[in-house]
Design a protein around this motif. Structure first.
Motif, PDB file in Angstrom:
ATOM      1  N   SER A 182       0.855  -1.209   0.000  1.00 37.70           N
ATOM      2  CA  SER A 182       0.000   0.000   0.000  1.00 37.70           C
ATOM      3  C   SER A 182       0.886   1.253   0.000  1.00 37.70           C
ATOM      4  O   SER A 182       0.593   2.223  -0.712  1.00 37.70           O
ATOM      5  CB  SER A 182      -0.940   0.000   1.212  1.00 37.70           C
ATOM      6  N   SER A 186       0.787   3.662  -3.273  1.00 34.03           N
ATOM      7  CA  SER A 186       0.298   5.038  -3.051  1.00 34.03           C
ATOM      8  C   SER A 186       1.398   6.049  -3.415  1.00 34.03           C
ATOM      9  O   SER A 186       1.099   7.160  -3.882  1.00 34.03           O
ATOM     10  CB  SER A 186      -0.161   5.237  -1.602  1.00 34.03           C
ATOM     11  N   ARG A 190       0.643   9.091  -5.941  1.00 37.36           N
ATOM     12  CA  ARG A 190       0.880  10.519  -5.636  1.00 37.36           C
ATOM     13  C   ARG A 190       1.814  11.152  -6.663  1.00 37.36           C
ATOM     14  O   ARG A 190       1.621  12.289  -7.100  1.00 37.36           O
ATOM     15  CB  ARG A 190       1.464  10.650  -4.220  1.00 37.36           C
TER      16      ARG A 190
END
Ligand SMILES: O=P(O)(O)O[C@H]1[C@H](O)[C@@H](O)[C@H](O)[C@@H](O)[C@@H]1O
Ligand SMILES: [Mg+2]
Ligand SMILES: [Mg+2]
Length: 294
Positions: A182, A186, A190
């Motif tokens: 995760s 992520s 981003r």
């Protein structure tokens, strides 16, 4: 302040070791390419995606025995020797940091990006790095203070300062736990939302990072790799005019790295990218940084 801390540093020029290292990398590449299209016996290490083959082990043994014969006082940190239980300890002694096949998953799948990575440190300072991308026949090398080269041609980073105009290289390593996955996915989300021009991953940390030295990519970051994955390519990026950092000083044992064409790009990436806890390779306090920015 600059007096040699140990007698080794008195020998300021390590070119003989570099030349020997390059000749060995070429020999090792022949062994890797011979095995590349053959059936392989694959074993697992730290996860279902962390593979090792007999060729990784044989190439590392070949490299270490040849170096030990010529330089019996030198020390070694080898990926597969450490996996077999050798201590991972970086001292002031002349030390060869070896990844016999960087990109073993690629090697097993015949995905054509595999490299031999050899770094050399004295007093814990990298004196030279060699990354040989075998299938591409691209030999990257750098010697401290003397520039970075690809097949003998000088290398220079892109100098890109605007993150929104960057191609960023990274890796989703061998971790398969939820926190690591995760965090890593992520990070990519981003970065893409900044936006950046693109995110790439070749499956070999060493060759990934060398793309920053060529200017073909503008930044590279990685969490969870080991010192042998990036010790050689770090000096290649630095000698190509790039920045290699982490939260602050680059620490090859921290298992976190950012390499970039400029400090402004490195800073932007350190603001966007989060780390997950990793046990250090050696030295210092146990890896902290539970999910904080790099
Ligand atoms: O292929 P090795 O030497 O194991 O190194 C790879 C590492 O195992 C992976 O986790 C990373 O994603 C790759 O970038 C390394 O090259
Ligand atoms: Mg590796
Ligand atoms: Mg390896």
């Amino acid at each position: 302040l600059h007096a040699p801390r140990t007698p080794h540093a008195a020998m300021a020029d390590w070119t003989d070791c570099l030349d020997f290292g390059i000749s060995l990398a070429k020999q090792a590449s022949e062994a890797v390419l011979t095995a590349f299209n053959r059936q392989k016996e694959v074993k697992l290490k730290s996860s279902p995606a962390d593979l090792v083959t007999e060729t990784d082990q044989r190439v590392e043994k070949m490299l270490i025995s040849a170096i030990r014969k010529r330089y019996p006082q030198h020390r070694f940190i080898g990926e597969e020797s450490v996996a077999a239980g050798e201590p991972l300890e970086l001292t002031d002694r002349p030390t060869w940091i070896i990844d016999p096949i960087d990109g073993t998953v690629n090697f097993v799948h015949r995905f054509p990006f595999v490299a031999i990575s050899i770094a050399f440190t004295v007093n814990k300072q990298t004196e030279f790095g060699i990354v040989y991308s075998c299938v591409e026949d691209k030999l990257f090398h750098a010697q401290r203070g003397r520039g970075a080269f690809l097949n003998g041609e000088p290398l220079h980073v892109s100098g890109q300062e605007d993150i929104s105009r960057c191609v960023v290289v990274t890796e989703i390593g061998a971790e398969r736990d939820d926190l690591a996955l995760s965090t890593l996915t992520s990070n990519i989300f981003r970065l893409l939302k900044l936006p950046v021009h693109g995110v790439r991953a070749l499956g070999t940390a060493a060759v990934d990072m060398c793309q920053v030295a060529t200017g073909g990519a503008d930044a590279y970051y990685h969490i969870g790799m080991h010192c042998w994955d990036i010790a050689a390519s770090a000096i290649i990026v630095k000698e190509a005019g790039g920045v290699v950092t982490d939260t602050d000083e680059f620490d090859m044992m921290s298992r976190r790295v950012i390499a970039a064409s400029s400090s402004s790009v490195a800073n932007r990436i350190s603001q966007v990218v989060r780390a997950f806890p990793c046990r250090r390779d050696c030295g210092g306090a146990p890896g902290a940084n539970g999910g904080a920015a790099l």
